[in-house]
Motif scaffolding. Structure first.
Motif, PDB file in Angstrom:
ATOM      1  N   ARG A   1     -89.544 104.523  30.749  1.00  0.00           N
ATOM      2  CA  ARG A   1     -90.198 104.923  29.502  1.00  0.00           C
ATOM      3  C   ARG A   1     -90.555 106.409  29.523  1.00  0.00           C
ATOM      4  O   ARG A   1     -90.346 107.128  28.536  1.00  0.00           O
ATOM      5  N   GLN A   2     -91.062 106.880  30.658  1.00  0.00           N
ATOM      6  CA  GLN A   2     -91.436 108.286  30.756  1.00  0.00           C
ATOM      7  C   GLN A   2     -90.200 109.191  30.677  1.00  0.00           C
ATOM      8  O   GLN A   2     -90.229 110.232  30.016  1.00  0.00           O
TER       9      GLN A   2
ATOM     10  N   SER B   1     -91.411  98.359  25.427  1.00  0.00           N
ATOM     11  CA  SER B   1     -91.887  97.491  26.505  1.00  0.00           C
ATOM     12  C   SER B   1     -90.935  96.313  26.683  1.00  0.00           C
ATOM     13  O   SER B   1     -90.569  95.646  25.718  1.00  0.00           O
TER      14      SER B   1
ATOM     15  N   GLN C   1     -96.731 112.653  23.911  1.00  0.00           N
ATOM     16  CA  GLN C   1     -96.150 111.371  24.314  1.00  0.00           C
ATOM     17  C   GLN C   1     -95.764 111.339  25.792  1.00  0.00           C
ATOM     18  O   GLN C   1     -95.559 110.271  26.365  1.00  0.00           O
TER      19      GLN C   1
ATOM     20  N   ARG D   1     -87.796 103.049  25.770  1.00  0.00           N
ATOM     21  CA  ARG D   1     -89.149 103.351  25.335  1.00  0.00           C
ATOM     22  C   ARG D   1     -89.891 102.104  24.872  1.00  0.00           C
ATOM     23  O   ARG D   1     -91.090 102.154  24.610  1.00  0.00           O
TER      24      ARG D   1
ATOM     25  N   SER E   1     -83.232 105.027  23.490  1.00  0.00           N
ATOM     26  CA  SER E   1     -84.356 104.479  22.712  1.00  0.00           C
ATOM     27  C   SER E   1     -84.835 103.136  23.251  1.00  0.00           C
ATOM     28  O   SER E   1     -86.038 102.831  23.189  1.00  0.00           O
TER      29      SER E   1
ATOM     30  N   ALA F   1     -87.392 108.596  29.119  1.00  0.00           N
ATOM     31  CA  ALA F   1     -86.956 108.625  27.722  1.00  0.00           C
ATOM     32  C   ALA F   1     -87.890 109.479  26.868  1.00  0.00           C
ATOM     33  O   ALA F   1     -87.441 110.210  25.971  1.00  0.00           O
ATOM     34  N   ASN F   2     -89.191 109.414  27.126  1.00  0.00           N
ATOM     35  CA  ASN F   2     -90.148 110.231  26.377  1.00  0.00           C
ATOM     36  C   ASN F   2     -89.917 111.716  26.607  1.00  0.00           C
ATOM     37  O   ASN F   2     -90.087 112.542  25.696  1.00  0.00           O
TER      38      ASN F   2
ATOM     39  N   VAL G   1     -86.985 112.715  24.450  1.00  0.00           N
ATOM     40  CA  VAL G   1     -87.400 112.791  23.047  1.00  0.00           C
ATOM     41  C   VAL G   1     -88.176 114.089  22.796  1.00  0.00           C
ATOM     42  O   VAL G   1     -87.983 114.766  21.776  1.00  0.00           O
TER      43      VAL G   1
END
Length: 280
Positions: free
Chosen positions: A14-15, A99, A244, A97, A94, A17-18, A21
């Motif tokens: 997730r991090q 859960s 984010q 990101r 995407s 991908a953030n 972004v």
């Protein structure tokens, strides 16, 4: 040249991908530099003859990757430089990101008629495994151009101060953006920060007090003296979307009348953002 890696921790996916972004909001193009221990994301200043890094981001690969191996262009220059389109990669990642969106992601350098960074994402399924493959076209940066992509020389700052919450600063800056294309940042060694825009009709400013100071190379005897720089407000607002990435702190450094350099610091990533001062 060879590269492959695997991320299996959901928070790390997730991090990662953030981060992509965030980079996509700052520029259409980005250079990724792979070394044995670190991954660098570099954005060069646009619309200039000789570009300088505007964004310099450093990721320690052991924080993100469960598996990581790379072989650079040669033994003495064991590095890989690739340029990619940030929005293409951001859209491809995407699912990371969300859960429970993915169990793992494999990333590797491939050649499918042209060089690609290929992402193999194992999606979370209750009954079976399903893979989604994305091929991100990349351009290999030749060695002769590497010198323009080295870490910027960091000057001695006149003042270095921690910003309050990025969402708060962004709310203020967004409103000011409707008044002017430039913003002036002022700070002193007493923990005061001022955001100011000037128009022929009015001067609008927002004041923050008692902020945390960082060590800097400036003269701290006159603590009330303000140091300032006038910068592009659009680029400043773009950087403020970085909340984010969940930084532990964001430091604003000012070289009087020359530069604003902001450091976004997280245990997983350090992102430097350099904005030159603009003459009034």
């Amino acid at each position: 040249m060879k590269f492959r890696g695997k991320i299996a921790e959901s928070a790390c996916m997730r991090q990662f991908a953030n981060i992509i972004v965030t980079l996509a909001r700052l520029s259409k193009l980005c250079v990724v530099r792979f070394t044995k221990d670190f991954i660098y994301f570099i954005i060069v200043e646009e619309n200039v003859t000789v570009g300088k890094p505007m964004v310099w981001s450093v990721l320690e690969q052991t924080h993100f990757f469960n598996e990581y191996s790379m072989t650079g262009v040669s033994e003495d220059q064991n590095e890989i430089y690739l340029e990619f389109e940030t929005d293409v990669m951001a859209k491809s990642l995407s699912s990371l990101r969300v859960s429970h969106g993915a169990k793992s992601v494999k990333m590797k350098l491939t050649n499918k008629k042209s060089p690609c960074l290929t992402f193999e994402i194992q999606l979370s399924e209750l009954s079976h495994s399903r893979f989604c493959v994305h091929d991100i076209p990349v351009s290999v940066i030749p060695r002769k151009e590497w010198t323009a992509l080295q870490e910027p020389v960091v000057p001695n700052y006149d003042v270095s101060i921690q910003l309050p919450g990025l969402k708060l600063i962004r709310t203020v800056a967004e409103r000011m953006k409707s008044l002017s294309s430039h913003i002036v940042l002022l700070a002193n060694h007493e923990g005061a920060l001022i955001l100011k825009v000037e128009t022929p009709e009015a001067t609008v400013s927002t004041h923050f007090k008692n902020l945390i100071m960082e060590n800097s190379g400036g003269d701290e005897e006159n603590t009330e003296e303000f140091f300032s720089a006038r910068i592009d407000i659009r680029k400043f607002v773009q950087f403020l979307t970085s909340e984010q990435v969940n930084p532990s702190k964001v430091v604003c450094n000012i070289v009087d009348d020359k530069m604003v350099a902001m450091f976004l610091i997280n245990e997983d990533i350090i992102m430097h953002y350099f904005l030159p001062a603009v003459a009034a």
